[in-house]
Design a protein around this motif. Structure first.
Motif, PDB file in Angstrom:
ATOM      1  N   LYS A 298       0.828  -1.201   0.000  1.00  0.00           N
ATOM      2  CA  LYS A 298       0.000   0.000   0.000  1.00  0.00           C
ATOM      3  C   LYS A 298       0.866   1.255   0.000  1.00  0.00           C
ATOM      4  O   LYS A 298       2.069   1.188   0.266  1.00  0.00           O
ATOM      5  N   TYR A 299       0.219   2.382  -0.281  1.00  0.00           N
ATOM      6  CA  TYR A 299       0.879   3.685  -0.231  1.00  0.00           C
ATOM      7  C   TYR A 299       0.063   4.619   0.648  1.00  0.00           C
ATOM      8  O   TYR A 299      -1.171   4.492   0.745  1.00  0.00           O
ATOM      9  N   ILE A 300       0.762   5.568   1.264  1.00  0.00           N
ATOM     10  CA  ILE A 300       0.075   6.506   2.143  1.00  0.00           C
ATOM     11  C   ILE A 300       0.855   7.820   2.156  1.00  0.00           C
ATOM     12  O   ILE A 300       2.080   7.830   1.957  1.00  0.00           O
ATOM     13  N   LYS A 301       0.157   8.906   2.349  1.00  0.00           N
ATOM     14  CA  LYS A 301       0.798  10.212   2.454  1.00  0.00           C
ATOM     15  C   LYS A 301       0.999  10.532   3.930  1.00  0.00           C
ATOM     16  O   LYS A 301       0.055  10.535   4.717  1.00  0.00           O
ATOM     17  N   ALA A 302       2.246  10.777   4.306  1.00  0.00           N
ATOM     18  CA  ALA A 302       2.557  11.135   5.686  1.00  0.00           C
ATOM     19  C   ALA A 302       3.632  12.210   5.676  1.00  0.00           C
ATOM     20  O   ALA A 302       4.639  12.070   4.983  1.00  0.00           O
ATOM     21  N   ASN A 303       3.398  13.274   6.417  1.00  0.00           N
ATOM     22  CA  ASN A 303       4.354  14.387   6.453  1.00  0.00           C
ATOM     23  C   ASN A 303       4.664  14.897   5.043  1.00  0.00           C
ATOM     24  O   ASN A 303       5.800  15.209   4.712  1.00  0.00           O
ATOM     25  N   ASN A 304       3.626  14.921   4.199  1.00  0.00           N
ATOM     26  CA  ASN A 304       3.718  15.417   2.817  1.00  0.00           C
ATOM     27  C   ASN A 304       4.685  14.616   1.951  1.00  0.00           C
ATOM     28  O   ASN A 304       5.274  15.147   0.997  1.00  0.00           O
ATOM     29  N   ILE A 305       4.845  13.342   2.269  1.00  0.00           N
ATOM     30  CA  ILE A 305       5.692  12.475   1.449  1.00  0.00           C
ATOM     31  C   ILE A 305       4.990  11.128   1.261  1.00  0.00           C
ATOM     32  O   ILE A 305       4.290  10.653   2.163  1.00  0.00           O
ATOM     33  N   LYS A 306       5.134  10.544   0.079  1.00  0.00           N
ATOM     34  CA  LYS A 306       4.480   9.269  -0.195  1.00  0.00           C
ATOM     35  C   LYS A 306       5.343   8.122   0.311  1.00  0.00           C
ATOM     36  O   LYS A 306       6.496   7.980  -0.085  1.00  0.00           O
ATOM     37  N   LEU A 307       4.762   7.323   1.197  1.00  0.00           N
ATOM     38  CA  LEU A 307       5.465   6.174   1.759  1.00  0.00           C
ATOM     39  C   LEU A 307       4.811   4.880   1.304  1.00  0.00           C
ATOM     40  O   LEU A 307       3.583   4.771   1.272  1.00  0.00           O
ATOM     41  N   HIS A 308       5.642   3.925   0.976  1.00  0.00           N
ATOM     42  CA  HIS A 308       5.165   2.584   0.635  1.00  0.00           C
ATOM     43  C   HIS A 308       5.299   1.702   1.869  1.00  0.00           C
ATOM     44  O   HIS A 308       6.256   1.825   2.633  1.00  0.00           O
ATOM     45  N   TYR A 309       4.320   0.825   2.060  1.00  0.00           N
ATOM     46  CA  TYR A 309       4.412  -0.101   3.182  1.00  0.00           C
ATOM     47  C   TYR A 309       3.724  -1.417   2.831  1.00  0.00           C
ATOM     48  O   TYR A 309       2.923  -1.505   1.880  1.00  0.00           O
ATOM     49  N   VAL A 310       4.047  -2.435   3.599  1.00  0.00           N
ATOM     50  CA  VAL A 310       3.415  -3.746   3.473  1.00  0.00           C
ATOM     51  C   VAL A 310       2.663  -4.010   4.769  1.00  0.00           C
ATOM     52  O   VAL A 310       3.227  -3.868   5.862  1.00  0.00           O
ATOM     53  N   GLU A 311       1.399  -4.368   4.628  1.00  0.00           N
ATOM     54  CA  GLU A 311       0.530  -4.541   5.792  1.00  0.00           C
ATOM     55  C   GLU A 311      -0.039  -5.949   5.830  1.00  0.00           C
ATOM     56  O   GLU A 311      -0.411  -6.521   4.800  1.00  0.00           O
ATOM     57  N   SER A 312      -0.126  -6.496   7.040  1.00  0.00           N
ATOM     58  CA  SER A 312      -0.716  -7.811   7.230  1.00  0.00           C
ATOM     59  C   SER A 312      -1.368  -7.850   8.610  1.00  0.00           C
ATOM     60  O   SER A 312      -1.011  -7.076   9.495  1.00  0.00           O
TER      61      SER A 312
ATOM     62  N   VAL B   3       7.288  -0.456   6.814  1.00  0.00           N
ATOM     63  CA  VAL B   3       7.322   0.690   5.906  1.00  0.00           C
ATOM     64  C   VAL B   3       8.686   0.805   5.234  1.00  0.00           C
ATOM     65  O   VAL B   3       9.713   0.435   5.809  1.00  0.00           O
ATOM     66  N   ASP B   4       8.682   1.295   4.006  1.00  0.00           N
ATOM     67  CA  ASP B   4       9.916   1.778   3.379  1.00  0.00           C
ATOM     68  C   ASP B   4      10.083   3.220   3.825  1.00  0.00           C
ATOM     69  O   ASP B   4       9.263   4.083   3.494  1.00  0.00           O
ATOM     70  N   MET B   5      11.126   3.500   4.585  1.00  0.00           N
ATOM     71  CA  MET B   5      11.349   4.869   5.038  1.00  0.00           C
ATOM     72  C   MET B   5      11.704   5.767   3.845  1.00  0.00           C
ATOM     73  O   MET B   5      12.080   5.260   2.785  1.00  0.00           O
ATOM     74  N   ARG B   6      11.535   7.051   4.015  1.00  0.00           N
ATOM     75  CA  ARG B   6      11.773   7.961   2.891  1.00  0.00           C
ATOM     76  C   ARG B   6      13.158   7.711   2.293  1.00  0.00           C
ATOM     77  O   ARG B   6      14.139   7.489   3.004  1.00  0.00           O
TER      78      ARG B   6
ATOM     79  N   TYR C 121      13.942   5.112   0.491  1.00  0.00           N
ATOM     80  CA  TYR C 121      14.184   3.673   0.332  1.00  0.00           C
ATOM     81  C   TYR C 121      13.063   3.004  -0.453  1.00  0.00           C
ATOM     82  O   TYR C 121      11.914   3.449  -0.421  1.00  0.00           O
ATOM     83  N   GLY C 122      13.428   1.889  -1.111  1.00  0.00           N
ATOM     84  CA  GLY C 122      12.423   1.041  -1.741  1.00  0.00           C
ATOM     85  C   GLY C 122      11.501   1.819  -2.652  1.00  0.00           C
ATOM     86  O   GLY C 122      11.928   2.601  -3.510  1.00  0.00           O
ATOM     87  N   ASP C 123      10.210   1.648  -2.434  1.00  0.00           N
ATOM     88  CA  ASP C 123       9.205   2.270  -3.294  1.00  0.00           C
ATOM     89  C   ASP C 123       8.624   3.541  -2.687  1.00  0.00           C
ATOM     90  O   ASP C 123       7.627   4.054  -3.170  1.00  0.00           O
ATOM     91  N   SER C 124       9.230   4.038  -1.622  1.00  0.00           N
ATOM     92  CA  SER C 124       8.797   5.319  -1.047  1.00  0.00           C
ATOM     93  C   SER C 124       9.438   6.475  -1.809  1.00  0.00           C
ATOM     94  O   SER C 124      10.411   6.303  -2.547  1.00  0.00           O
ATOM     95  N   GLU C 125       8.869   7.658  -1.595  1.00  0.00           N
ATOM     96  CA  GLU C 125       9.374   8.851  -2.279  1.00  0.00           C
ATOM     97  C   GLU C 125      10.813   9.144  -1.861  1.00  0.00           C
ATOM     98  O   GLU C 125      11.209   8.896  -0.718  1.00  0.00           O
ATOM     99  N   LYS C 126      11.587   9.699  -2.797  1.00  0.00           N
ATOM    100  CA  LYS C 126      13.018   9.931  -2.585  1.00  0.00           C
ATOM    101  C   LYS C 126      13.359  11.395  -2.850  1.00  0.00           C
ATOM    102  O   LYS C 126      13.753  11.753  -3.966  1.00  0.00           O
TER     103      LYS C 126
END
Length: 340
Positions: free
Chosen positions: A61-75, A112-115, A117-122
């Motif tokens: 999934k993706y989510i907007k946090a602190n005006n940045i797009k973060l990718h995460y995996v949820e279960s 989460v992929d921290m900013r 990293y991975g598929d989060s915003e860079k």
């Protein structure tokens, strides 16, 4: 700037310069030994390894946090307590694969992929990786996920960020489980005051330099990953896992943002502060950690009113991957003791 601070500044710059010289010598020798081979050729792959899309780890999934797009995996069940995983360098959500599978029955697990990293915003700006932004990312992420508090589980740089979040906002942390890490203040205190930690942190000063760290790490198709992660005689981290890390780091924007964490957060002074908040805190250290000296354990115990420390035997820095059964058990025992 005090004379002591100025001395540390000069010392850091000298260590950076020496690191750059060593890196350039290594690169030169590598080229001379095999002049017809380009050491920076990478095997860029368009499709991710199958492990990264395995549904047993959860939903991407993706989510907007602190005006940045973060990718995460949820279960797990969204109605259960949030267990939030923060990875270190040079990882991403996948470093928590063993913990996701183990804890998803009892918690809403989010890795989460921290900013950067991975598929989060860079973000491109180095200063976008200052500690205050990293902390605000996680604080806002918890809120965006619909929770007031969470159990934080963190490794390496994730632990540094989690520690600062726990210090600034203890009210949003049920408990902190930190693996092979330290607070930023304690880390730099030990770097500047103990020769052993200074030696182990040589790469920290090299990473301050522009371009050279990226060139060094990219060599021989990111061979450094095999050197730092694979453990002879153990198969909990294997070649397929290394390919998962290489998949992201091979990309054009793969190496620089993670290194910017170091560039943006070098300290020359620190606070000798005691934190009285009664937040359950487990600090697990790897017996054979190449990058952190055990003196950090003793200093961390002087900083927090509630902290338990444990050393994981026969284990190196990436302990949640190398010894998942040991780590999962110590986590579960700690959480049970604190009724979490």
């Amino acid at each position: 700037m005090s004379s002591v601070t100025f001395y540390r500044f000069i010392r850091a710059n000298v260590k950076t310069l020496l690191g750059v010289i060593q890196a350039l010598v290594f690169i030169f020798v590598t080229i001379v030994k095999n002049p017809f081979k380009n050491p920076w050729v990478t095997k860029l792959k368009l499709e991710p390894p199958a492990e990264l899309t395995d549904p047993k780890y959860g939903v991407h999934k993706y989510i907007k946090a602190n005006n940045i797009k973060l990718h995460y995996v949820e279960s797990g069940d969204p109605s259960k307590p949030l267990m939030l995983f923060l990875h270190g360098y040079p990882e991403f959500w996948y470093s928590w694969r063993h913990q996701i599978v183990h804890f998803k029955k009892d918690y809403r697990v989010v890795a989460v992929d921290m900013r950067g990293y991975g598929d989060s915003e860079k973000p491109e700006d180095i200063f976008a990786y200052k500690m205050e932004y990293l902390v605000e990312d996680i604080k806002d992420l918890i809120r965006a996920l619909g929770h007031d508090k969470c159990i934080l589980v963190a490794h390496d740089w994730g632990g540094i960020v989690a520690c600062k979040l726990r210090e600034l906002h203890p009210e949003i942390v049920h408990a902190l489980i930190m693996l092979a890490s330290a607070s930023l203040d304690v880390l730099f205190r030990q770097i500047y005051t103990t020769s052993e930690q200074e030696k182990r942190s040589g790469y920290v000063f090299l990473f301050r330099a522009p371009k050279i760290p990226e060139l060094l790490l990219q060599m021989n198709d990111l061979q450094f990953l095999e050197k730092i992660m694979l453990v002879k005689g153990k198969d909990t981290i294997n070649d397929q896992d290394i390919e998962c890390y290489k998949y992201w780091l091979r990309k054009q924007s793969g190496l620089t943002p993670p290194i910017n964490y170091y560039r943006a957060n070098i300290l020359y002074t620190w606070e000798e502060k005691f934190f009285e908040e009664k937040v359950p805190f487990l600090f697990a250290f790897a017996e054979n950690d190449k990058y952190l000296n055990k003196s950090i354990l003793d200093v961390m115990k002087t900083r927090y009113a509630t902290i338990e420390t444990i050393v994981v035997d026969d284990c190196r820095h990436f302990l949640q991957q190398e010894e998942p059964e040991k780590v999962n058990k110590l986590m579960r025992d700690f959480l049970a003791k604190n009724n979490l």
